[in-house]
Structure formats: structure tokens, C-alpha cells
Design a protein around this motif. Structure first.
Motif, PDB file in Angstrom:
ATOM      1  N   LEU A 218      -4.310   7.839   1.677  1.00 22.68           N
ATOM      2  CA  LEU A 218      -5.186   7.215   0.697  1.00 22.68           C
ATOM      3  C   LEU A 218      -4.404   6.547  -0.429  1.00 22.68           C
ATOM      4  O   LEU A 218      -4.766   5.466  -0.896  1.00 22.68           O
ATOM      5  CB  LEU A 218      -6.142   8.262   0.109  1.00 22.68           C
ATOM      6  N   VAL A 219      -3.345   7.181  -0.873  1.00 19.62           N
ATOM      7  CA  VAL A 219      -2.594   6.681  -2.032  1.00 19.62           C
ATOM      8  C   VAL A 219      -1.662   5.542  -1.655  1.00 19.62           C
ATOM      9  O   VAL A 219      -1.560   4.538  -2.367  1.00 19.62           O
ATOM     10  CB  VAL A 219      -1.802   7.836  -2.691  1.00 19.62           C
ATOM     11  N   VAL A 220      -0.991   5.671  -0.519  1.00 18.31           N
ATOM     12  CA  VAL A 220       0.079   4.734  -0.188  1.00 18.31           C
ATOM     13  C   VAL A 220      -0.456   3.368   0.229  1.00 18.31           C
ATOM     14  O   VAL A 220       0.157   2.340  -0.081  1.00 18.31           O
ATOM     15  CB  VAL A 220       0.974   5.331   0.915  1.00 18.31           C
ATOM     16  N   GLY A 221      -1.603   3.328   0.919  1.00 17.33           N
ATOM     17  CA  GLY A 221      -2.110   2.049   1.417  1.00 17.33           C
ATOM     18  C   GLY A 221      -2.219   0.974   0.358  1.00 17.33           C
ATOM     19  O   GLY A 221      -1.622  -0.111   0.494  1.00 17.33           O
ATOM     20  N   PRO A 222      -2.961   1.189  -0.742  1.00 12.65           N
ATOM     21  CA  PRO A 222      -3.068   0.150  -1.776  1.00 12.65           C
ATOM     22  C   PRO A 222      -1.728  -0.203  -2.418  1.00 12.65           C
ATOM     23  O   PRO A 222      -1.496  -1.359  -2.778  1.00 12.65           O
ATOM     24  CB  PRO A 222      -4.011   0.792  -2.810  1.00 12.65           C
TER      25      PRO A 222
ATOM     26  N   ARG B 220       8.059  -3.120   1.251  1.00 14.45           N
ATOM     27  CA  ARG B 220       9.356  -2.489   1.520  1.00 14.45           C
ATOM     28  C   ARG B 220       9.702  -1.390   0.507  1.00 14.45           C
ATOM     29  O   ARG B 220      10.154  -0.311   0.905  1.00 14.45           O
ATOM     30  CB  ARG B 220      10.469  -3.541   1.560  1.00 14.45           C
ATOM     31  N   PRO B 221       9.498  -1.618  -0.800  1.00 16.21           N
ATOM     32  CA  PRO B 221       9.787  -0.527  -1.739  1.00 16.21           C
ATOM     33  C   PRO B 221       8.993   0.749  -1.436  1.00 16.21           C
ATOM     34  O   PRO B 221       9.504   1.854  -1.646  1.00 16.21           O
ATOM     35  CB  PRO B 221       9.382  -1.122  -3.093  1.00 16.21           C
ATOM     36  N   THR B 222       7.762   0.597  -0.951  1.00 13.44           N
ATOM     37  CA  THR B 222       6.970   1.775  -0.595  1.00 13.44           C
ATOM     38  C   THR B 222       7.632   2.545   0.539  1.00 13.44           C
ATOM     39  O   THR B 222       7.671   3.787   0.536  1.00 13.44           O
ATOM     40  CB  THR B 222       5.548   1.359  -0.186  1.00 13.44           C
TER      41      THR B 222
END
Length: 405
Positions: free
Chosen positions: A253-257, A264-266
Motif C-alpha cells: 500500500l505504501v510503496v506503490g504511490p 529507481r530510488p524506491t
């Protein structure tokens, strides 16, 4: 679009349930089939084998079919495989049915992610993919525990009968709510296979294999780690597994947006965080409370990298993302098998139950190194997300308006 995404996610929920529920039912399966538990465990490997083979194979065979038709075919094969598991009685037949059920796993998830990204548009691709993959994470919170309980009370085949019902509901939902999208227009199988030669696709898949293997080096042995190191009673292990699923869900839920803005930083931060959490786990695993909290965080950071990597591979595959997207799930299943093997190797060498976490740290760092290298050699720059034009191509050459049907 929300109902279409929900229908796709329901298929992911069914897939996540059938993949992991057997782990909690191995004693019942072994007793019913009259084989040792170690032999029953090969049924897990049978499913993974089907995933690795089926993802590129089924996707390649369906390149000239409309994507909605492909989704329905893949889920139909999945339903038949699980139904065969319910109806067969010999070990060999059950083994074959698990291979069959695993064949469409990666093909369905890869194509579902691609269709979801296409429906959401370039600005919300990672969010849409994360919503579909949410079905996998929720399966570990609801589907796997519920299926295990039903299997223990009513017989292990009942758990797979539930999966059959979920598969049928998915077919109905996809048929009703997912809009029609035409087949790929990149030259069929040859055009799709060309995507696998792109260096960034290869690096993305390799990142998934090594980075995600760090998660499964630990997750595969979480039960003995909890009981032997944390001093937790065996009755508490299902709770820990559910907590891991909660972490997976939160991460998705958190990472998608976030990945929609900084792709790439994500990936870099997720892999670095994974290495850090695994290192921390070597200390916190000796207390049941700190171990349980760390397991939640491990699920969040470990599965938080899946959607960004999926989007990256689809983007770098440019106009032929279908087979690359499906093959990404083969990479994750290779990570599953490889991480479990390496974690078991450490235990078998007498290094103790902490060793899988140490091995996981190394694997996560290798994945991070590959991801950073890929960013540095990318013409678009180390931190760049795909340009809108690039993302439109990756969403499919079939960018014309879609119709429901």
C-alpha cells in the motif's frame, strides 16, 4: 476501473492462497498420500517448477490473443490444476496437478499487472500494480490461515476446493469488468522475446532473483527460528505468519504511490532497508516480541520492492512488456527456491538458525548492487523513472481506446 482491478486482485488472492496454504497442511497431505513429510514437501517445489516453466511459455503461446482472453485462459488452466489436486488420490497425480496449477501463476500475474497499469495510465501505474499484488499479500493474512484451518478440520483437499471456487469467481469478474484490450502488436512471439534481450530487463530480473531471495532465506525457516531462537510456542507460529502478511500488505500500500514518483530510488531504498532489517533480525530473533515486530517490518520492506521492480521491467521492455512482466514472476519464484536452498544450506552446515538471516543480508546487498549498477548504466540516468512517452509504450502498443466486452 476499480472493479476491474478488484477482479484481477481476486485472481492474485487465489494464486497466493494455493501457493502457500500447502505449507501449513503438509502433515495432513503426507498422511493422506502415505508419504514422508519430506516427500510431501516436494509438492511445494512442484508448484514452483510450474511457475518457472509456465510464465514465459504460456505468455509466449498467447502473444497473439487479446489480453482479456489470455487472462481468462490462464485462470481456466489454474482452476483445472487445482480441481485436479482435489480429485486425484495418488502422490504422482497430485504432484502433476501442482505443476499444472503453477503453470499460469506468473503468466496471469504478469499480464494482470500489465493490464492494470494500462488501465490506470502512466501517472498511477505502480499504484495499480500494487493493488493487484495486494491480492497476494491479503492471501497470507486471510486465505492461507483460513484454508489451513479448513484443511485441518475437513480434510486438506477442502482448502484447494476453496481455491477452485475463487478461481471461478475470478473468471466471472474478469469476463464482466475487465475491458477488452487487443493483442500485442510487436510481431507476436518474436517481438515479445526481443524484450528479454534488453540489458535493463535482464538486470531487473536478476535484481529480483537475488534481492527477493533474501526474504525467502528467512521466511522459509521462520517456524523453527521462532520456536528454537525466540522461544515461541508452536501455536504462535501461525500468528507470526499472519503478521508477516500484514507487513506485506502495508508495504504494498505504501510503496506503490511512492514508486509512481521515484521508481529507481524506491527500489534502492527497499533493498537497502531489506538488508538492514535482516541484519537487525539476527539480534531481535532471540525475543518473541521483538522477533514478531521485526517480522512485520520484514514483510513490508521485502514485498515493498515487488511492484517497483515489476513496473521497471515492464517499462524497460518498451513495446513488448508482456513476456518480460510474466518472466519477472519466474524470477521471484527462482528467488523463492534459491533463498530457501541457501538458508537451508547454512543450517545444514551447522551454522545455526540465525544463518538464514545472515545469508539474506548478503543476498539483499547483491540485489542492491545489481540495481544500482543498472541505474548507473541506464541512459535515462540512475534515478530516472520512465518518461511519459516511454511509459506509454510500456503500457502497450495497444494504446487505442478500450471497449468493454
Amino acid at each position: 476501473m476499480p472493479l476491474a482491478i478488484l477482479a484481477l486482485a481476486l485472481g492474485a488472492f487465489a494464486i497466493g492462497t494455493t501457493e502457500f496454504v500447502i505449507m501449513g497442511l503438509l502433515p495432513e497431505v503426507a498422511t493422506d498420500l502415505d508419504v514422508p513429510i519430506s516427500t510431501a514437501g516436494y509438492l511445494i517445489s512442484a508448484y514452483a517448477l510450474g511457475v518457472v516453466i509456465g510464465a514465459p511459455l504460456l505468455t509466449a503461446l498467447g502473444t497473439r490473443l487479446p489480453r482479456k482472453t489470455m487472462l481468462l485462459v490462464f485462470m481456466g488452466v489454474f482452476l483445472v490444476g487445482n480441481l485436479a489436486t482435489v480429485l486425484t488420490s495418488s502422490y504422482g497425480a497430485v504432484f502433476a496437478s501442482r505443476v499444472l496449477a503453477g503453470l499460469p501463476h506468473g503468466a496471469y500475474l504478469g499480464l494482470a499487472a500489465l493490464v492494470a497499469a494500462h488501465l490506470a495510465g502512466p501517472a498511477r501505474r505502480a499504484t495499480a500494480v500494487a493493488r493487484v499484488m495486494l491480492g497476494l499479500t491479503v492471501a497470507n493474512i486471510v486465505g492461507v490461515p483460513a484454508g489451513t484451518l479448513l484443511g485441518q478440520l475437513l480434510g486438506w483437499r477442502v482448502a484447494f476446493l476453496v481455491v477452485v471456487a475463487l478461481s471461478a469467481l475470478t473468471i466471472l469478474g474478469v469476463a464482466r469488468f475487465v475491458p477488452h484490450t487487443p493483442a500485442s502488436r510487436v510481431g507476436g512471439l518474436r517481438g515479445e522475446l526481443s524484450a528479454l534481450r534488453h540489458p535493463q530487463v535482464v538486470l531487473g530480473l536478476t535484481t529480483a532473483v537475488f534481492g527477493f531471495a533474501g526474504v525467502f532465506a528467512v521466511y522459509s525457516y521462520i517456524s523453527p527460528m521462532m520456536t528454537e531462537l525466540a522461544g515461541m510456542p508452536s501455536a504462535g507460529v501461525p500468528i507470526v505468519l499472519a503478521l508477516f502478511g500484514v507487513g506485506m500488505t502495508l508495504g504494498s500500500l505504501v510503496v506503490g504511490p511512492i514508486a509512481d514518483r521515484w521508481l529507481r530510488p524506491t527500489i534502492y531504498v527497499s533493498l537497502a532497508s531489506l538488508a538492514g532489517v535482516l541484519a537487525l533480525f539476527t539480534l531481535t530473533v532471540h525475543n518473541p516480541w521483538t522477533a514478531a515486530v521485526t517480522v512485520v517490518v520484514l514483510g513490508a520492506v521485502g514485498f515493498g520492492v515487488t511492484a517497483p521492480l515489476q513496473v521497471l521491467v515492464m517499462s524497460k521492455a518498451e513495446a513488448a512488456p508482456t513476456i518480460a512482466s510474466a518472466t519477472n514472476h519466474s524470477a521471484f519464484n527462482l528467488a523463492n527456491a534459491g533463498g530457501a536452498w541457501l538458508g537451508g544450506l547454512g543450517i545444514g552446515m551447522g551454522l545455526g538458525y540465525v544463518s538464514p538471516a545472515v545469508i539474506g543480508v548478503v543476498l539483499a546487498l547483491v540485489g542492491l548492487g545489481i540495481a544500482v549498477t543498472a541505474g548507473l548504466v541506464d541512459r535515462e540516468g540512475p534515478g530516472a523513472a520512465p518518461t511519459p512517452e516511454h511509459r506509454d509504450r510500456a503500457a502497450g502498443a495497444d494504446a487505442e481506446p478500450v471497449s468493454h466486452g
